[in-house]
Structures are given as C-alpha cells and as structure tokens.
Design a protein around this motif. Structure first.
Motif, mmCIF file in Angstrom:
data_model
loop_
_atom_site.group_PDB
_atom_site.id
_atom_site.type_symbol
_atom_site.label_atom_id
_atom_site.label_comp_id
_atom_site.label_asym_id
_atom_site.label_seq_id
_atom_site.Cartn_x
_atom_site.Cartn_y
_atom_site.Cartn_z
ATOM 1 N N UNK A 65 0.799 -1.121 0.063
ATOM 2 C CA UNK A 65 -0.114 0.030 -0.046
ATOM 3 C C UNK A 65 0.965 1.153 -0.139
ATOM 4 N N UNK A 66 2.080 1.264 0.447
ATOM 5 C CA UNK A 66 2.932 2.541 0.582
ATOM 6 C C UNK A 66 3.499 2.513 -0.947
ATOM 7 N N UNK A 67 3.741 1.688 -1.476
ATOM 8 C CA UNK A 67 4.244 1.702 -2.877
ATOM 9 C C UNK A 67 3.172 1.975 -4.011
ATOM 10 N N UNK A 68 1.957 1.920 -3.509
ATOM 11 C CA UNK A 68 0.832 1.980 -4.684
ATOM 12 C C UNK A 68 0.013 3.092 -4.370
ATOM 13 N N UNK A 69 0.152 3.957 -3.287
ATOM 14 C CA UNK A 69 -0.632 5.077 -3.013
ATOM 15 C C UNK A 69 -0.287 5.846 -1.748
ATOM 16 N N UNK A 70 -1.080 6.975 -1.734
ATOM 17 C CA UNK A 70 -0.945 7.862 -0.429
ATOM 18 C C UNK A 70 -1.130 7.260 0.801
ATOM 19 N N UNK A 71 -2.270 6.525 0.659
ATOM 20 C CA UNK A 71 -3.187 6.090 2.012
ATOM 21 C C UNK A 71 -2.537 4.643 2.310
ATOM 22 N N UNK A 72 -1.881 4.541 3.684
ATOM 23 C CA UNK A 72 -1.209 3.417 4.083
ATOM 24 C C UNK A 72 -2.458 2.540 4.403
ATOM 25 N N UNK B 57 -3.273 0.811 6.838
ATOM 26 C CA UNK B 57 -4.166 0.863 8.083
ATOM 27 C C UNK B 57 -5.261 2.059 8.055
ATOM 28 N N UNK B 58 -5.055 2.741 6.800
ATOM 29 C CA UNK B 58 -5.839 3.722 6.569
ATOM 30 C C UNK B 58 -7.122 3.310 5.857
ATOM 31 N N UNK B 59 -6.896 2.047 5.362
ATOM 32 C CA UNK B 59 -7.769 1.419 4.192
ATOM 33 C C UNK B 59 -8.498 0.433 4.994
ATOM 34 N N UNK B 60 -7.954 -0.478 5.852
ATOM 35 C CA UNK B 60 -8.569 -1.505 6.800
ATOM 36 C C UNK B 60 -8.393 -1.135 8.241
ATOM 37 N N UNK B 61 -9.198 -1.676 9.019
ATOM 38 C CA UNK B 61 -9.023 -1.509 10.502
ATOM 39 C C UNK B 61 -8.361 -3.033 10.825
ATOM 40 N N UNK B 62 -7.210 -3.121 11.206
ATOM 41 C CA UNK B 62 -6.565 -4.237 11.792
ATOM 42 C C UNK B 62 -6.107 -4.131 13.088
ATOM 43 N N UNK B 63 -6.232 -5.434 13.764
ATOM 44 C CA UNK B 63 -5.879 -5.522 15.008
ATOM 45 C C UNK B 63 -5.215 -6.733 15.462
ATOM 46 N N UNK B 64 -4.438 -6.717 16.302
ATOM 47 C CA UNK B 64 -3.458 -7.987 16.676
ATOM 48 C C UNK B 64 -4.289 -8.689 17.641
ATOM 49 N N UNK B 65 -4.591 -10.184 17.522
ATOM 50 C CA UNK B 65 -5.260 -11.047 18.027
ATOM 51 C C UNK B 65 -4.467 -11.605 19.568
ATOM 52 N N UNK B 66 -4.897 -11.329 20.514
ATOM 53 C CA UNK B 66 -4.105 -11.781 21.792
ATOM 54 C C UNK B 66 -5.183 -12.236 22.904
ATOM 55 N N UNK B 67 -4.986 -13.408 23.197
ATOM 56 C CA UNK B 67 -3.879 -14.530 22.794
ATOM 57 C C UNK B 67 -4.203 -14.580 21.414
ATOM 58 N N UNK B 68 -2.907 -15.046 20.848
ATOM 59 C CA UNK B 68 -2.823 -15.541 19.525
ATOM 60 C C UNK B 68 -3.195 -16.637 19.187
ATOM 61 N N UNK B 69 -3.513 -17.915 20.164
ATOM 62 C CA UNK B 69 -4.510 -19.016 20.116
ATOM 63 C C UNK B 69 -4.540 -19.627 21.356
ATOM 64 N N UNK B 70 -5.339 -20.471 21.372
ATOM 65 C CA UNK B 70 -5.445 -21.468 22.330
ATOM 66 C C UNK B 70 -5.443 -22.668 22.049
ATOM 67 N N UNK B 71 -4.996 -23.853 22.860
ATOM 68 C CA UNK B 71 -4.923 -24.930 22.480
ATOM 69 C C UNK B 71 -5.274 -25.928 23.247
ATOM 70 N N UNK B 72 -6.274 -26.892 22.692
ATOM 71 C CA UNK B 72 -6.870 -27.907 23.796
ATOM 72 C C UNK B 72 -6.482 -29.248 23.114
ATOM 73 N N UNK B 73 -5.925 -29.853 23.949
ATOM 74 C CA UNK B 73 -5.154 -31.282 23.469
ATOM 75 C C UNK B 73 -6.197 -32.323 23.973
ATOM 76 N N UNK B 74 -6.092 -33.446 23.495
ATOM 77 C CA UNK B 74 -6.836 -34.722 23.546
ATOM 78 C C UNK B 74 -6.827 -35.006 25.203
ATOM 79 N N UNK B 75 -5.507 -34.911 25.810
ATOM 80 C CA UNK B 75 -5.448 -35.345 27.380
ATOM 81 C C UNK B 75 -6.044 -34.107 28.246
ATOM 82 N N UNK B 76 -6.739 -33.383 27.540
ATOM 83 C CA UNK B 76 -7.469 -32.260 28.443
ATOM 84 C C UNK B 76 -6.467 -31.035 28.715
#
Length: 497
Positions: free
Chosen positions: A67-74, A76-95
C-alpha cells in the motif's frame, strides 16, 4: 507503456496488478467469479458474516509495503487491523489447555511451562531459536527474490541447524523431517502436536515436510497474528479498491481459458466466450493446469482440501473468549493417514480450528455469534468424494462435536450451519482438490518449491499461490512484488535492495 492482461483477481494477481499500474502499464484483470479476492472469500447470511479463506494475517508488513508503494493511503487507513491476543488457544486430547500470547517469546515460555510442565517452554523456545536461523538463511532467497535456476540446488538443502546434542543426530539417516524434530527436540506429545499443527494448517504432512517447516510457527510467534475488522475479505476489498484507484480495469464473470501466443511469446488471452484479448504481457494468477497453452511445469501433488463449517449461534459471545482455538485430534496417526495417506475419512476426530472473532460486523446483533470451524482433510476427488452429502454431513458433525471442547453448549446454541467442503472450494476457486498450496520451504531437494515467476514463454509471468513463493496471504503478496519487479526491471532483477 505495455498492455498487461492479468488472469484472476486473487491476492497475488491483484498485488502484481497494482504495482504494474503504478509503474505506468495499462493493466486489465479477468476474473471468472463475480467478486475479487480468489480464495479470500466471504459468505453472508441473515446478518452473519464468515471468511471462506484465511482467517488471520501473519506478515502484515507485506501488505503495508504494497500500500505504501501504490498510493498515499497506508494500509491501516484502508482497513482496520488489530493484533489477536492471545494468538491462539490449544486444547489437547488429554485435556491440557494452554493459551499462547501474541508475539511474546517470554509469554509463550511461561504459558507452556504452566500448562505442559517445567522445561516445556524452554524446549519450545530452543526450537524456535533454531527456526530463526532458518528464517535468516531463507528469508531473502525464498521470500524477497525471484526463483532463479542456479539457486535451486542450494534451496534444496535444509538449513535447519542441528541442536547441540550427540548420538541421535549422527545416527539418523535420510532427510530430517518436521515430525523427527518434534519427537527428538520437544519430547512431549503435546508440544509435538503444537508444532505439527502449524504444518497441518498449511496442508503439509509433518512426516515428510522438511525440518525447515519449523519456520512457520517462528513467523507467527515473531510477527504476530492480525485480524481485519469485518473479516479478512476486507483486505481483498481494499486491495481491489487500490487497484481501481490506480486505473486497473476489472472484468468479472470473464473466465480465461487459454493463453494466446504469437511469434513465440505471450500475446494475450482467450476467454470462455471465444473472444481474444490482445496484450503485450500476461500475468497468470491461477493454477497452470486450468489454462490451455500454458508451458509445462513440474507437477506437484494435489494439496489437501479445506473443510469449513459456518455456524450461526444464538446467545452472546462470552467475554474473554479467545479468537482462535485449535482443538487437537485424538489420534495423530489416523488423522495423518486420512489426510495424506490411504486411511478412511470416517472414524477419526479431526484437528479443528475454531474462529470466534470479537467483531460486531460478523453478527446481526450482540445476542448472536458467528463461529467458523475449519479442518485440513483429504482433497476432493480420487479416493474421497466430498460432494457426497452423507460423507460431508458426517464429517461436519464430527467437527462440531470436537469444537464443543472450545464452545461449551455449541449444539444447543446452533441456529443453522452451512457446510463448505473441498468440492465446494474447488468449484468456487478452481483449485484442484479444494485446497491451497503451502508456502515454499527449503530442503528435500527442492520438492517444496513452486514454479518460478518467469516462464519459458517470454512475456508470461506467474503470480499467486501456485507460483514462487507459494501459498498464504503474505506469500501471495510477495509473488506480486516479484512479478512487478521482473516486468519493470527485467529478467536479471534480483529482488528489492
């Protein structure tokens, strides 16, 4: 100024189109579907919204640069992005239940020590440190430079370093696989499942994938997991809008069926209605086997399929719910044989990824929740016919039962579900088997590489997941940058400096 015809409106193809238009070329995109994005699709019904492709982005810098190389609007100005926290939860077969923080090495170590046992976090961290060496060795030749023939032998060697141990490393024979790394270095079936789940999500068999596949969790843990408000299709919509702003023309419902050559070079494309579009250059963003007249490439195995279940739930999303939960399968051997071998599709409990975004745009109101379940399965065709309703319904039921570990009371809350099998994915995207190619990896004599962005036909270039550097949102964006560099700078271009 050259006339450039782009086949397909997937992310790699649009990334190339935007960059080429900025460079002064006249670019037209021909897409057989009615919307842009390719595999990055969207399903909507009754106010519920679901991503039909990737649910998260792990290397946002690729699209920030685009987006920097193809226009003036970065970006984050074109879409609203956010970090996912926690990144992931893991549930294993043993509980065992563990949530891993986003982009925090120390936090991951602490979480694994607490859930798996003392020393587990250190073993995982040591592996990630070795994966960083893979990243440092391959980042430029695999992700920033076009694939040149003279580099293939070097990339065929696995850069994953030997840990400082004696005995077993010297005694091993044959190429080191990700499964061997998991067994020898992590020393716990839950940590092994955590490592292998990254490969499985990309359609890679850990029993045959090179050890360098350890770079996949490294990238996620280092650069974080990001979500686009309204769903990941919003990123595709923003890229399409950027292309339009750069005066790229789009023709939807226009299926390209063949490459047109003249005097030994690409000269245009032929559409399904028989019309011919002349061009000075052609960029193909679709699987080469779909088009007549394409030069032959070394055939790659059909990747596993993607099975999705979209669930409309009654009741509010509970506060503190994790965005992404991986419910690990209960029988590793049975699952891997079912997906990659000759094992039966029925009977085993699959590894299921549960996506529960905290996003009002994905649900009709606060008293409902949109949940997406995905699993990697055997590809459509051959030994599994995913268009068979009973086969699909049985597998969807098993996915929902597995997902109840992450969403208590799931079936009681279910208002309706939509099942999207690999057969549906194949019909919608044209991807054979209903899956997506994995990112490129070094090692195993180059068998995990993809065709180069240049071809034996002058004026024909390849972008997207079926070309270097392979599948995935970020990698598709990288392929577009490589194609643009080769067109603008010439075949000797060696990547951005």
């Amino acid at each position: 100024m050259a006339r450039i015809a782009v086949i397909g409106a997937g992310m790699g193809a649009m990334a190339a189109a935007a960059r080429l238009a900025v460079a002064g070329h006249r670019v037209a995109v021909y897409e057989r579907a009615e919307t842009p994005g390719g595999a990055v699709g969207r399903f909507e019904r009754d106010g519920f919204v679901f991503d039909t492709g990737p649910g998260l982005l792990h290397l946002p810098a690729v699209y920030r640069d685009l987006f920097v190389k193809t226009g003036k609007e970065p970006l984050e100005q074109c879409v609203a992005m956010s970090q996912v926290d926690p990144a992931s939860r893991h549930l294993f077969a043993d509980g065992t239940d563990v949530s891993l923080p986003n982009a925090s090495r120390a936090g991951v170590v602490q979480a694994l020590d607490g859930a798996v046992g003392p020393g587990a976090g250190e073993r995982w961290s040591d592996l990630v440190n070795r994966a960083r060496e893979v990243w440092d060795a391959t980042r430029r030749p695999l992700l920033e430079e076009p694939l040149h023939a003279e580099r293939v032998p070097a990339l065929g060697r696995d850069p994953y370093p030997a840990p400082p141990r004696r005995g077993w490393w010297r005694r091993r024979s044959g190429p080191l696989t990700l499964a061997a790394v998991a067994e020898r270095e992590l020393q716990d079936p839950r940590l092994a499942a955590l490592l292998e789940s990254h490969a499985l999500a990309h359609g890679l068999d850990p029993r045959s994938a090179p050890a360098s596949a350890a770079v996949l969790p490294y990238m996620e843990q280092t650069f974080g997991s990001w979500y686009v408000s309204g769903g990941m299709h919003g990123l595709a919509a923003a890229l399409h809008a950027r292309c339009v702003a750069r005066r790229v023309e789009f023709f939807f419902g226009a299926e390209v069926v063949a490459l047109v050559e003249k005097d030994g070079r690409a000269a245009g494309v032929r559409l399904a209605d028989g019309s011919v579009v002349e061009a000075d250059m052609v960029v193909s963003g679709v699987a080469p086997g779909r088009l007549e007249g394409m030069p032959p490439t070394e055939s790659a195995p059909v990747p596993p399929g993607r099975f999705g279940v979209f669930l409309a739930l009654g009741g509010a999303r509970p506060e503190g719910t994790v965005h992404r939960t991986v419910v690990h399968g209960s029988d590793r051997a049975a699952e891997l044989e079912a997906v990659f071998g000759t094992g039966p599709v029925a009977g085993y409990r699959p590894t299921v990824t549960v996506l529960r975004p905290d996003d009002p745009a994905t649900r009709p109101d606060g008293e409902h929740e949109a949940v997406t379940l995905t699993a990697t399965v055997a590809p459509h065709g051959g030994r599994v016919d995913w268009s068979d309703e009973r086969t699909a319904a049985d597998f969807a039921d098993r996915m929902v039962r597995a997902a109840e570990a992450a969403v208590p009371g799931l079936r009681e809350r279910e208002s309706w579900r939509v099942v999207r099998t690999p057969a549906d994915v194949e019909a919608a995207t044209g991807a054979a088997g209903g899956g997506a190619p994995a990112p490129v990896l070094a090692g195993r004599d180059g068998r995990f590489l993809r065709p180069a962005n240049t071809t034996s036909v002058p004026g024909l270039y390849l972008a997207g997941g079926f070309a270097h550097p392979g599948g995935g949102l970020a990698h598709a964006g990288m392929s577009g940058a490589m194609v643009a560099g080769l067109v603008v700078e010439g075949a000797d271009w060696r990547g951005s400096q």
